[in-house]
Design a protein around this motif. Sequence first.
Motif, mmCIF file in Angstrom:
data_model
loop_
_atom_site.group_PDB
_atom_site.id
_atom_site.type_symbol
_atom_site.label_atom_id
_atom_site.label_comp_id
_atom_site.label_asym_id
_atom_site.label_seq_id
_atom_site.Cartn_x
_atom_site.Cartn_y
_atom_site.Cartn_z
ATOM 1 N N GLY A 77 0.783 -1.232 0.000
ATOM 2 C CA GLY A 77 0.000 0.000 0.000
ATOM 3 C C GLY A 77 0.810 1.275 0.000
ATOM 4 O O GLY A 77 0.285 2.335 0.333
ATOM 5 N N VAL A 78 2.084 1.193 -0.356
ATOM 6 C CA VAL A 78 2.925 2.388 -0.411
ATOM 7 C C VAL A 78 3.028 2.864 -1.859
ATOM 8 O O VAL A 78 2.726 2.134 -2.795
ATOM 9 N N GLY A 79 3.477 4.095 -2.037
ATOM 10 C CA GLY A 79 3.635 4.644 -3.370
ATOM 11 C C GLY A 79 4.907 4.167 -4.048
ATOM 12 O O GLY A 79 5.787 3.577 -3.417
ATOM 13 N N LEU A 80 5.011 4.439 -5.352
ATOM 14 C CA LEU A 80 6.185 3.991 -6.108
ATOM 15 C C LEU A 80 7.477 4.603 -5.579
ATOM 16 O O LEU A 80 8.537 3.984 -5.667
ATOM 17 N N ASN A 81 7.394 5.813 -5.046
ATOM 18 C CA ASN A 81 8.616 6.407 -4.494
ATOM 19 C C ASN A 81 9.139 5.584 -3.329
ATOM 20 O O ASN A 81 10.356 5.367 -3.188
ATOM 21 N N THR A 82 8.246 5.082 -2.479
ATOM 22 C CA THR A 82 8.673 4.242 -1.359
ATOM 23 C C THR A 82 9.120 2.875 -1.847
ATOM 24 O O THR A 82 10.053 2.272 -1.285
ATOM 25 N N VAL A 83 8.470 2.357 -2.881
ATOM 26 C CA VAL A 83 8.894 1.089 -3.482
ATOM 27 C C VAL A 83 10.336 1.202 -3.957
ATOM 28 O O VAL A 83 11.188 0.342 -3.671
ATOM 29 N N VAL A 84 10.636 2.272 -4.698
ATOM 30 C CA VAL A 84 11.995 2.479 -5.212
ATOM 31 C C VAL A 84 12.976 2.687 -4.060
ATOM 32 O O VAL A 84 14.073 2.119 -4.054
ATOM 33 N N ALA A 85 12.583 3.481 -3.078
ATOM 34 C CA ALA A 85 13.462 3.730 -1.933
ATOM 35 C C ALA A 85 13.759 2.446 -1.170
ATOM 36 O O ALA A 85 14.877 2.247 -0.690
ATOM 37 N N THR A 86 12.760 1.554 -1.067
ATOM 38 C CA THR A 86 12.971 0.280 -0.381
ATOM 39 C C THR A 86 14.021 -0.545 -1.102
ATOM 40 O O THR A 86 14.937 -1.097 -0.482
ATOM 41 N N GLY A 87 13.915 -0.643 -2.418
ATOM 42 C CA GLY A 87 14.894 -1.412 -3.184
ATOM 43 C C GLY A 87 16.278 -0.789 -3.132
ATOM 44 O O GLY A 87 17.272 -1.481 -2.887
ATOM 45 N N VAL A 88 16.354 0.509 -3.327
ATOM 46 C CA VAL A 88 17.650 1.201 -3.303
ATOM 47 C C VAL A 88 18.292 1.077 -1.923
ATOM 48 O O VAL A 88 19.515 0.941 -1.798
ATOM 49 N N GLY A 89 17.456 1.097 -0.883
ATOM 50 C CA GLY A 89 17.990 0.992 0.477
ATOM 51 C C GLY A 89 18.645 -0.345 0.774
ATOM 52 O O GLY A 89 19.391 -0.467 1.753
ATOM 53 N N MET A 90 18.410 -1.359 -0.067
ATOM 54 C CA MET A 90 19.027 -2.671 0.122
ATOM 55 C C MET A 90 20.434 -2.744 -0.457
ATOM 56 O O MET A 90 21.152 -3.711 -0.238
ATOM 57 N N LEU A 91 20.815 -1.737 -1.218
ATOM 58 C CA LEU A 91 22.109 -1.776 -1.907
ATOM 59 C C LEU A 91 23.206 -1.274 -0.965
ATOM 60 O O LEU A 91 23.342 -0.085 -0.712
ATOM 61 N N GLY A 92 23.976 -2.222 -0.447
ATOM 62 C CA GLY A 92 25.026 -1.892 0.514
ATOM 63 C C GLY A 92 26.360 -2.490 0.122
ATOM 64 O O GLY A 92 26.613 -2.777 -1.057
ATOM 65 N N ASP A 93 27.220 -2.704 1.090
ATOM 66 C CA ASP A 93 28.566 -3.215 0.812
ATOM 67 C C ASP A 93 28.536 -4.600 0.167
ATOM 68 O O ASP A 93 29.383 -4.916 -0.677
ATOM 69 N N VAL A 94 27.590 -5.446 0.564
ATOM 70 C CA VAL A 94 27.542 -6.820 0.053
ATOM 71 C C VAL A 94 26.744 -6.906 -1.235
ATOM 72 O O VAL A 94 27.157 -7.554 -2.195
ATOM 73 N N HIS A 95 25.593 -6.268 -1.275
ATOM 74 C CA HIS A 95 24.744 -6.269 -2.462
ATOM 75 C C HIS A 95 24.747 -4.867 -3.049
ATOM 76 O O HIS A 95 24.051 -3.979 -2.569
ATOM 77 N N GLY A 96 25.580 -4.668 -4.064
ATOM 78 C CA GLY A 96 25.623 -3.378 -4.732
ATOM 79 C C GLY A 96 26.908 -2.603 -4.546
ATOM 80 O O GLY A 96 27.174 -1.662 -5.298
ATOM 81 N N GLY A 97 27.718 -2.959 -3.545
ATOM 82 C CA GLY A 97 28.920 -2.180 -3.266
ATOM 83 C C GLY A 97 30.208 -2.734 -3.834
ATOM 84 O O GLY A 97 31.261 -2.101 -3.725
ATOM 85 N N ALA A 98 30.138 -3.920 -4.477
ATOM 86 C CA ALA A 98 31.365 -4.555 -4.957
ATOM 87 C C ALA A 98 32.029 -3.757 -6.073
ATOM 88 O O ALA A 98 33.248 -3.809 -6.233
#
Length: 277
Positions: free
Chosen positions: A87-108
């Motif tokens: 029930g969240v908007g697309l901006n929160t959907v995108v922010a949720t996915g982007v927020g998962m990108l860290g040193d292990v997933h996305g930082g290599a």
Amino acid sequence: MTTLDDVTRWWGTSVSRIEPGVIEYRGRPVQDLIGSTSLVSAAWLLIRGSLPSPAQEALLEAALVAGADHGPQAPSIAAARMAATCGVGLNTVVATGVGMLGDVHGGAGEQAVQLFGEIREAERDGEDLAAATDRVLAAWQAKSRYVPGFGHRFHPVDPRRAPLLGMVANAAEQQVVSGDYLRAALAVEDALNRGRSRPVPMNIDGATAVIYAELGFAPPLARGLFVLSRTIGILAHGWEESQQGRRNKGPMPPPMLPAYLGEDAGDSDAGDSAVSG
């Protein structure tokens, strides 16, 4: 005493100029860029302060296209798709996915730029490429068994490696880039595979790191540019999920439930009774 000049300089920037009737990117009127400048070139302009050459633009675009999506098995995509059912908007959907990108997933990619950069720095100081690679690689492996930019939990051979590295090799032949970071990356790959029957090939993080390094982007920008490209895939998956009518989608389809790994309450009570009695 705070002056008007102090106030205007508080958010002072050379990235853009915004005034009534005026929008400029690094001093270039936006109306001159619209219709004549690609999004990739505009990103380069905003980040670097100048427009790329067509060959530089093509390299950066290739890296961004290659990193745009990797399906729901990627945590960033899966998280975004679950968020889309809450029930969240697309901006929160995108922010949720982007927020998962860290040193292990996305930082290599950022880490790989650092790795290749250390090898190049050693070369500039006169060290042989092979020796520098072995020394720098050993230092990285002493900190972690994972070498950034190499191996993949899903792909025996990453299908994005060959076309990206081929473009860099062609660009080096045309003197668009030096090719030095490509040589460093290939030296790491050779060192990792020395004496191994099962190869550890370069992955998307390593291949795009070569491009970002060859184009002169600082290591943290390698992660930022990857996030920029992956945002497109996150948006696409989030939108698709939002159209499918599911609500509160979890990580496993019903009626599957996670295995309970704790102590059984009944067994625990029986054991306690036996001991106390």
